[in-house]
Every structure is written in C-alpha cells, then in structure tokens.
Scaffold this active site. Structure first.
Site, PDB file in Angstrom:
ATOM      1  N   ASN A 208       0.800  -1.224   0.000  1.00 42.43           N
ATOM      2  CA  ASN A 208       0.000   0.000   0.000  1.00 42.43           C
ATOM      3  C   ASN A 208       0.836   1.280   0.000  1.00 42.43           C
ATOM      4  O   ASN A 208       0.304   2.369   0.200  1.00 42.43           O
ATOM      5  CB  ASN A 208      -0.951   0.016   1.189  1.00 42.43           C
ATOM      6  CG  ASN A 208      -1.889  -1.169   1.196  1.00 42.43           C
ATOM      7  OD1 ASN A 208      -1.897  -1.975   2.120  1.00 42.43           O
ATOM      8  ND2 ASN A 208      -2.681  -1.302   0.138  1.00 42.43           N
TER       9      ASN A 208
ATOM     10  N   ARG B  99     -11.515   0.941  -0.973  1.00 38.76           N
ATOM     11  CA  ARG B  99     -10.443   1.828  -0.542  1.00 38.76           C
ATOM     12  C   ARG B  99     -10.060   2.895  -1.574  1.00 38.76           C
ATOM     13  O   ARG B  99      -9.706   4.000  -1.216  1.00 38.76           O
ATOM     14  CB  ARG B  99      -9.206   1.012  -0.186  1.00 38.76           C
ATOM     15  CG  ARG B  99      -9.411   0.051   0.981  1.00 38.76           C
ATOM     16  CD  ARG B  99      -9.691   0.799   2.256  1.00 38.76           C
ATOM     17  NE  ARG B  99      -9.766  -0.085   3.399  1.00 38.76           N
ATOM     18  CZ  ARG B  99      -8.714  -0.516   4.095  1.00 38.76           C
ATOM     19  NH1 ARG B  99      -7.494  -0.157   3.753  1.00 38.76           N
ATOM     20  NH2 ARG B  99      -8.877  -1.319   5.118  1.00 38.76           N
TER      21      ARG B  99
ATOM     22  N   HIS C 142      -9.273  -4.919  -0.889  1.00 42.55           N
ATOM     23  CA  HIS C 142      -8.206  -4.485  -1.797  1.00 42.55           C
ATOM     24  C   HIS C 142      -8.163  -5.476  -2.954  1.00 42.55           C
ATOM     25  O   HIS C 142      -8.350  -6.683  -2.744  1.00 42.55           O
ATOM     26  CB  HIS C 142      -6.833  -4.544  -1.107  1.00 42.55           C
ATOM     27  CG  HIS C 142      -6.473  -3.339  -0.293  1.00 42.55           C
ATOM     28  ND1 HIS C 142      -5.779  -3.424   0.896  1.00 42.55           N
ATOM     29  CD2 HIS C 142      -6.684  -2.013  -0.496  1.00 42.55           C
ATOM     30  CE1 HIS C 142      -5.587  -2.207   1.383  1.00 42.55           C
ATOM     31  NE2 HIS C 142      -6.128  -1.338   0.568  1.00 42.55           N
TER      32      HIS C 142
ATOM     33  N   ASP D 146      -5.726  -6.810  -4.373  1.00 37.52           N
ATOM     34  CA  ASP D 146      -4.744  -7.899  -4.238  1.00 37.52           C
ATOM     35  C   ASP D 146      -5.171  -8.977  -3.232  1.00 37.52           C
ATOM     36  O   ASP D 146      -4.476  -9.952  -3.028  1.00 37.52           O
ATOM     37  CB  ASP D 146      -3.344  -7.355  -3.900  1.00 37.52           C
ATOM     38  CG  ASP D 146      -3.264  -6.732  -2.512  1.00 37.52           C
ATOM     39  OD1 ASP D 146      -4.294  -6.692  -1.807  1.00 37.52           O
ATOM     40  OD2 ASP D 146      -2.168  -6.278  -2.126  1.00 37.52           O
TER      41      ASP D 146
ATOM     42  N   ALA E 149      -4.921  -8.770  10.492  1.00 32.55           N
ATOM     43  CA  ALA E 149      -5.046  -7.369  10.088  1.00 32.55           C
ATOM     44  C   ALA E 149      -5.584  -7.265   8.669  1.00 32.55           C
ATOM     45  O   ALA E 149      -5.730  -6.171   8.129  1.00 32.55           O
ATOM     46  CB  ALA E 149      -3.696  -6.668  10.176  1.00 32.55           C
TER      47      ALA E 149
ATOM     48  N   CYS F 119       0.461  -8.451   0.370  1.00 32.58           N
ATOM     49  CA  CYS F 119       0.327  -7.166   1.074  1.00 32.58           C
ATOM     50  C   CYS F 119       1.633  -6.758   1.747  1.00 32.58           C
ATOM     51  O   CYS F 119       1.907  -5.576   1.934  1.00 32.58           O
ATOM     52  CB  CYS F 119      -0.731  -7.251   2.167  1.00 32.58           C
ATOM     53  SG  CYS F 119      -2.335  -7.735   1.611  1.00 32.58           S
TER      54      CYS F 119
ATOM     55  N   MET G   2     -53.982  -8.320 -13.994  1.00 29.07           N
ATOM     56  CA  MET G   2     -52.553  -8.045 -14.063  1.00 29.07           C
ATOM     57  C   MET G   2     -52.152  -7.710 -15.487  1.00 29.07           C
ATOM     58  O   MET G   2     -51.481  -6.719 -15.745  1.00 29.07           O
ATOM     59  CB  MET G   2     -51.771  -9.265 -13.575  1.00 29.07           C
ATOM     60  CG  MET G   2     -50.290  -9.095 -13.751  1.00 29.07           C
ATOM     61  SD  MET G   2     -49.375 -10.196 -12.705  1.00 29.07           S
ATOM     62  CE  MET G   2     -49.475 -11.683 -13.641  1.00 29.07           C
TER      63      MET G   2
ATOM     64  N   ASP H 118     -56.211  -5.220  -6.389  1.00 28.15           N
ATOM     65  CA  ASP H 118     -56.003  -6.634  -6.696  1.00 28.15           C
ATOM     66  C   ASP H 118     -55.831  -7.385  -5.383  1.00 28.15           C
ATOM     67  O   ASP H 118     -55.311  -6.845  -4.419  1.00 28.15           O
ATOM     68  CB  ASP H 118     -54.756  -6.824  -7.570  1.00 28.15           C
ATOM     69  CG  ASP H 118     -54.846  -8.101  -8.419  1.00 28.15           C
ATOM     70  OD1 ASP H 118     -54.923  -7.969  -9.657  1.00 28.15           O
ATOM     71  OD2 ASP H 118     -54.848  -9.198  -7.841  1.00 28.15           O
TER      72      ASP H 118
ATOM     73  N   ASP I 138     -60.273  -7.703  -2.052  1.00 28.25           N
ATOM     74  CA  ASP I 138     -61.197  -8.355  -2.978  1.00 28.25           C
ATOM     75  C   ASP I 138     -61.887  -7.277  -3.809  1.00 28.25           C
ATOM     76  O   ASP I 138     -62.431  -6.312  -3.266  1.00 28.25           O
ATOM     77  CB  ASP I 138     -62.228  -9.131  -2.152  1.00 28.25           C
ATOM     78  CG  ASP I 138     -63.286  -9.754  -3.026  1.00 28.25           C
ATOM     79  OD1 ASP I 138     -63.094 -10.920  -3.408  1.00 28.25           O
ATOM     80  OD2 ASP I 138     -64.298  -9.077  -3.328  1.00 28.25           O
ATOM     81  N   VAL I 139     -61.865  -7.451  -5.119  1.00 25.83           N
ATOM     82  CA  VAL I 139     -62.348  -6.372  -5.979  1.00 25.83           C
ATOM     83  C   VAL I 139     -63.871  -6.188  -5.863  1.00 25.83           C
ATOM     84  O   VAL I 139     -64.373  -5.066  -5.962  1.00 25.83           O
ATOM     85  CB  VAL I 139     -61.887  -6.585  -7.438  1.00 25.83           C
ATOM     86  CG1 VAL I 139     -62.606  -7.747  -8.081  1.00 25.83           C
ATOM     87  CG2 VAL I 139     -62.040  -5.326  -8.252  1.00 25.83           C
TER      88      VAL I 139
END
Ligand code: ARG
Length: 704
Positions: free
Chosen positions: A71, A139, A168, A170, A258, A264, A636, A656, A679-680
C-alpha cells in the site's frame, strides 16, 4: 536468483492490530503475537530473498500497518503514484513511503487530496506489463484511475470490488506469469467479471474457491514459476502445478488478523515499462445537477445509492441547501463510471429522477437514423413514464405521446420539428432516433410540501391498518370520481373477469350507468362472463345469487359466446334485447367505448374481441388519451399493459387481491399511483356505497 526483481518490505517492529478498518481486524485488536508475527515475516523475507532482492523501508512507531508495503504506492519503471489512504489510521504512513521513493530515485506523483488510492494493494499490472488492473469500491476511488493512466502512460482496466472481505484488489486477484490469472470471481461485480473474461482467456483463468480465498490464496507473490502464499488447498496447488507454477506456502496467520498476507507485505519496485503500451482509460465522468426537495424527499440518497449500485462513483461538488421548509436544494454531482455503457445506464436512471446537465454543459441530443423499419439504432434511449424533453438545435423540445419502453423519434413536419415516443415497430426509415443519454431531461415540478401532500393520495404514507386503508382509498377514489365526472374529465377502467366472479359486475355496471366511466379496457373473459351472467345468471357456471355451481354451468359461457357470435357483435345483441343488463350492456347503452384485447386462452372469441394485439394496443392507447384517472380492477395483464402506455401525471388506482400485482403497478416512483390489496367485489361495493352517500343530501356530514 532473478537479480533484476526487487521487493520492498517493512519489518514488523511496530506491527499490531490497533484499530478496525477492515472486517478481518474485527475482534482481533491486540490479539496478534508480535513474536509469531516477526517469525512469520522473517520466513517470508527469507523465501523472497532466495528469488529476488528485498529492500527495507524503516518501520515507524505508531504506524502498525506500515508492514503492508503493497500500500505504499504503485510503481512502474522509475515512476510511483503515492498512496492516499482512505482511513486516517494509515495516512501517517504516506510521508515515510514518499521519502523512501524519493531517496531511491523515483519520480513521485501525488493524487489530489480526498481522492483515495491505496497503491499496489488496489492496482496490479498484468504480468506481461501490457495493462493495469485497478480496483475500486472500498479503498480506492474510481476517479483515481484516470490519473494512473496519465502518469504511468498505461491502459487501466477498472474492476469493482463488492465483497468487503476482499477490500483491496490484491486480496482476490493475482496476475501470474505467462498471462495466467488467479482470482476469486465472487469478489467482483458482473461487469468486472465480464471484463476479466474478455481479457484473460478461459484456459488462463484460475478461479479459486471461497475456502482458498479466505486463506488469502490470491494474496500471493509471483516470481517466475514460484508462487508464495499463506496457504493453498491441494486442489489449488494441483491447478497451479498444471499451469507450471510451484506453490510455496508460508504461514502468515498473524497478518491475516489485520487483513493482509504475502502480497500485502511486499511491493514489487521493479516493474519494467513496456514501450509499446500507452495511456488509455475507459473511466468517464460527467457533472449533473439535481434539484428539488433533495433531503426531505430522499432524492439525494436515492441518486447517490443508484450511482454506487450501478458500479459508478460520485463526488458532490456543490450542495446548496434550501433552508426554508418550502425551498428546494440543488446539488452538482460528478458521476464517474468505469465505462461508457455503465455511464449510460447510470445517467438514464438519474434522468428519470430529474437530473439535468449544468447549463454550461448542455449539449444537443445525439440522433441516429432508422435504417431498417421497425428497428431502432443500437444505442437508442429507452423512454420512461416521465414527461421528457430533448435538446435539439440548442433548445428543449417536449416529447409527445410519452410512454415507457419506446424510442424518441424526431421528425420534420410542416409545423417544425416534432419529437415523439414511438414503439420500435412504428419506427420508419428516415426517422431520427435519440441515442445515448446526452441532451435528455425529464421535467419535474418540485411541488411545495403542502401541495405534495394534497396531490398525492395522502393515505400512501398514512401507515394505517389494511382495513382502514381500504376504507380510506375508497373514500378518496369516490371523491376523485365525483370530481372528474362533474368536471367533464375522463376515467378509464381496466378490469378482469374476477370483477364478475366476485359479484362486482353490478357495481361496475352502475358506475358506467352513472357516468363515472369514459372508457373500458378489458379482455374477452370479462365480457363473456358479464354476458353469461346477464343471460343466464351464472359466471363461469356459478350461480351468482346462490354462490353454488349450476349443473352443466361450465357450458354457459360458450353458449353466451355463441349467441353473441350469432348476432355479430355485443352492440347488436343489446339492440336485439338479448342482453338487458351488465357491464357490457351499460357500455353499449351509454356509448362508453370499450376495447377487448384478445389472448391465447380466449374461448370464442366474442366478435368484438380484437385478436390482432398490435391493433388492440393501438386502440388501448387511443382510449387512454386524456385520461385523468385509471381504475385497474383485478387484471394483471391489462393493468401492466395500460401502465406502460401511461405517462406520469395520470392518477392510477390498482385493486387486486394479489399484493405482487399491486406493488408492481403502484411502484412507479410517482406519487399519483396507489395500490390496494383487497377483494375487488368488496372494493366496488364499498365504492358504490360511498358514491351513494356523496350524492345524498347529508353529504356535508361525510366530512369533506
Ligand atoms: N490493515 C491493513 C488495511 O486494512 C491491511 C492492508 C493489507 N494490504 C493489502 N495490500 N491488501 O489497510
């Protein structure tokens, strides 16, 4: 020993897990053993020294992660782009690394402040040196990639990381000699995977399992045919052996705490420049302005989330906060995307949210001609339900016939230039079609707060129980229906056969009779069952009075169809007195136009049913013109069809019993559409009761 290869390392004198800036560090604060860390680091150092030169940068007290020299920066030839750490916990390492690079004769480039980039942890050269893979998402910022291309004069391919364990590049990606690539595909988004697959042939890609990935098998150091890593499964070792590599495992679990391992802990500081390669970057940026109640409507969050979700990145350059409750805010947002395609996708969605170019950046829309009738140019802009304008010859022109899923066609007429939404099949050779996403905006009126609440059916946000919600919807729909009817407006109803089965037919018929409906859009089935009920008292063979199946009743609907076919049309059957009541009767009797669109399952069909779907769509669109309110009753298929044809600004109520249908239709991101799960038949019955009470002399008591 390949003497021309050098690595930079930093002894773990001050190494520890002191803070948490990645998921591996969680729960590991001060849990690593310094002695074991030193021993593991020494072993790695030893292995590398057998294959390359290793330089050391002095460790610094107080900077425990400095051991992760990957880094420090990104090196190519004698040039380095110094890291700009995202987290303040590591920013203090920058001057020490900078000093080392300067002392060792590197030309150091530094990124602008606030533009994070974490060096070789997030940027890996193809091992042949032909291009650079650069990661973003956690990052490093996408906007750092164009700088890498410029300063290192190399092509940069941006890869988006999506799994925070592999924060990262890598940690999940390792280019190897001879064009091989060791990587963990699930750590990348789909677009990045596609890019990888395009660049690296399948026989060279070694995709590892999650089990290997979490052992940091991709975090490997490759020198010639040697690959040094923390650990590898036997399967992976065999795969690598097949490709001609020898794995050297060296335990690094103290550093895994870490979030780092072999790669790294090293930085390759000798990376030869390939003379024939040059800068190239596909990252694009564009500045857009957002305006409106950005904060209290959540528009800003939605926009920024969208940019990230789609794989882009942003910087808010300027935010003007409207301080008063009524005043609007504006924000200039720099949007970056890893490629033009991703940019187009992001921008087209931001346009839907009302984003516009800064006035000084406004450009005309790009047009391309139709060369094959019924086929748009490849890159055509797909229209939405939002009222749209396109910029032509320096001025903004409104797009007519707004609907979704069309193309914008520009035609020259006697009255000047006309822009209109056209379906693909309606495009004609010579039409100019808007392509790309330039010079397009949707027009939003940022309503005042109060207006917003009164215009929108306000129960949307009421958070009430569903029964109460149905009542509230009914009250408001009744109120709207009255208003539209008495004001000479237009209500369009689209309805499915369930309306008849649930006993709602009489109510719908009454609505039509009383002048609340100006057009009916439906299919064959509702008309058949309505007529069956009018003629025989059954709906699909069910006795509608007694609610039981009638013997032989299943044939009733075919008899109904047959009768209408004999008369030639529903209207003629009404005229002949064969049908004396019902929905279709009222339509004919009250001159309410209807369109019955056919489908594959239709019996008959009725002579009125339009089996040519292209014609049916055109008839629907015609009948929808000028609608103020659309009632969608338990269908629908027809509701979605109607929804696609309808621009924002038209109120839609979708009823619906299936919540999925309701969600699909009311989730148009516009305040005018509401859904109610019920219910319609019940809904229509309540609606008629409510309308009756509105007309009663006691109307004032109802509380409006
Ligand atoms: N704790 C360090 C961090 O989160 C680990 C860095 C690992 N380095 C790497 N190149 N992946 O920044």
């Amino acid at each position: 020993m390949a003497s021309e290869i050098s690595f930079l390392m930093c002894a773990p004198d001050y190494y520890d897990v002191d803070y948490v800036i990645n998921p591996w560090m969680e729960g590991n604060i001060h849990k690593s053993s310094r002695d074991r860390a030193v021993q593991q680091w020494e072993q790695l150092h030893q292995i590398l020294k057998e294959h390359a030169i290793v330089d050391l940068v002095p460790s610094q007290k107080g900077w425990p992660d400095m051991v992760f020299t990957a880094n420090a920066g990104l090196v190519l030839g004698k040039t380095v782009v110094l890291s700009r750490f995202l987290h303040k916990e590591r920013q203090g390492e920058e001057p020490y690394f900078k000093q080392w690079f300067e002392e060792n004769g590197y030309k150091v480039h530094e990124l602008p402040k606030d533009l994070p980039f974490e060096g070789a942890g997030d940027a890996l050269l193809d091992r042949e040196g032909l291009w650079l893979w650069a990661g973003y998402g956690f990052r490093s910022e996408l906007d750092s990639h164009p700088y890498l291309a410029k300063w290192l004069d190399i092509e940069v391919l941006s890869l988006r990381l999506i799994d925070e364990r592999f924060y990262h590049l890598d940690t999940c990606f390792c280019p190897l000699k001879n064009g091989y690539l060791l990587y963990y595909p699930a750590a990348f988004d789909a677009y990045s995977n596609r890019l990888i697959e395009m660049r690296v042939p399948s026989e060279k890609r070694i995709a590892i399992t999650e089990a290997d990935a979490v052992n940091f098998s991709c975090n490997a150091v490759n020198v010639d045919h040697i690959v040094v890593m923390n650990k590898a499964s036997s399967g992976l070792k065999a795969q690598l052996a097949n490709a001609g590599f020898q794995v050297i495992e060296t335990p690094l679990n103290e550093f895994l705490k870490a979030g780092g391992a072999a790669k790294c802990l090293t930085l390759r500081v000798t990376e030869p420049v390939q003379e024939e390669v040059h800068a190239n970057v596909s990252v694009e940026s564009r500045i857009l302005r957002l305006e409106g109640h950005l904060l209290d409507s959540g528009l800003i969050n939605r926009s920024l989330d969208l940019i990230i979700d789609k794989g882009g990145s942003f910087q808010v350059l300027n935010f003007q906060l409207g301080v008063q409750r009524q005043s609007t805010s504006s924000a200039d947002v720099k949007v970056s995307a890893p490629s033009h395609n991703v940019m187009e996708e992001i921008i087209s969605q931001l346009i839907d949210l009302g984003a516009v170019d800064l006035p000084q950046d406004e450009r005309d829309a790009k047009l391309e001609p139709v060369v094959q009738s019924g086929v748009a140019p490849d890159d055509f802009y797909v229209t939405t339900i939002y009222s749209t304008e396109v910029r032509l010859f320096g001025s903004w022109v409104k797009v007519h016939n707004q609907r979704m899923d069309g193309a914008i066609a520009i035609t020259q007429t006697d009255h000047g230039i006309v822009a209109q939404c056209k379906l693909l099949r309606d495009l004609e050779i010579g039409d100019m079609v808007v392509v790309d996403v330039q010079g397009i905006r949707t027009v939003r009126k940022p309503e005042l707060r109060e207006q917003r609440n009164s215009q929108e059916f306000s129960f949307m946000s009421a958070g009430v129980s569903s029964e109460r919600r149905v009542e509230l919807v009914v009250e408001q729909v009744a109120w709207e229906l009255r208003k539209v009817r008495d004001g000479g407006g237009k209500v369009v109803v689209t309805a499915g056969p369930v309306v008849i089965h649930t006993g709602g037919g009489d109510h719908l018929a009454q609505l039509i009779r009383e002048g609340y409906v100006q057009a009916l859009l439906a299919g064959n089935a509702i008309a058949v069952h309505d007529i069956e009920q009018a003629m025989m008292g059954t709906s699909l063979g069910m006795d509608m009075q007694r609610g039981i199946a009638v013997r032989g009743g299943h044939r009733h609907h075919l008899k109904a169809i047959n009768t209408i076919r004999r008369y030639g049309s529903i209207a003629k059957a009404v005229e002949a007195g064969v049908i004396k009541s019902g929905v279709m009767y009222e339509c004919v009797h009250n001159h309410v136009p209807f369109c019955l669109a056919g489908s594959i399952r239709d019996d008959g069909p009725l002579p009125d049913t339009q089996m040519d779907l292209i014609k049916a769509q055109a008839e629907y669109a015609e009948l929808l013109k000028g609608a103020d309110l659309i009632l969608m009753l338990s269908t629908m298929l027809h509701s979605i069809g109607v929804g696609n044809m309808t621009p924002t600004g038209v109120k839609m109520v979708c009823v619906d019993i299936n919540p999925a249908v309701v969600t699909k239709l009311s989730d148009r991101g516009s305040v005018e559409s509401v859904g109610v799960v019920t219910d319609v038949g019940l809904f229509l019955s309540l609606l008629m009761q409510q309308l009756d009470s509105l007309t009663s002399p006691y109307v004032s008591k109802v509380g409006y």
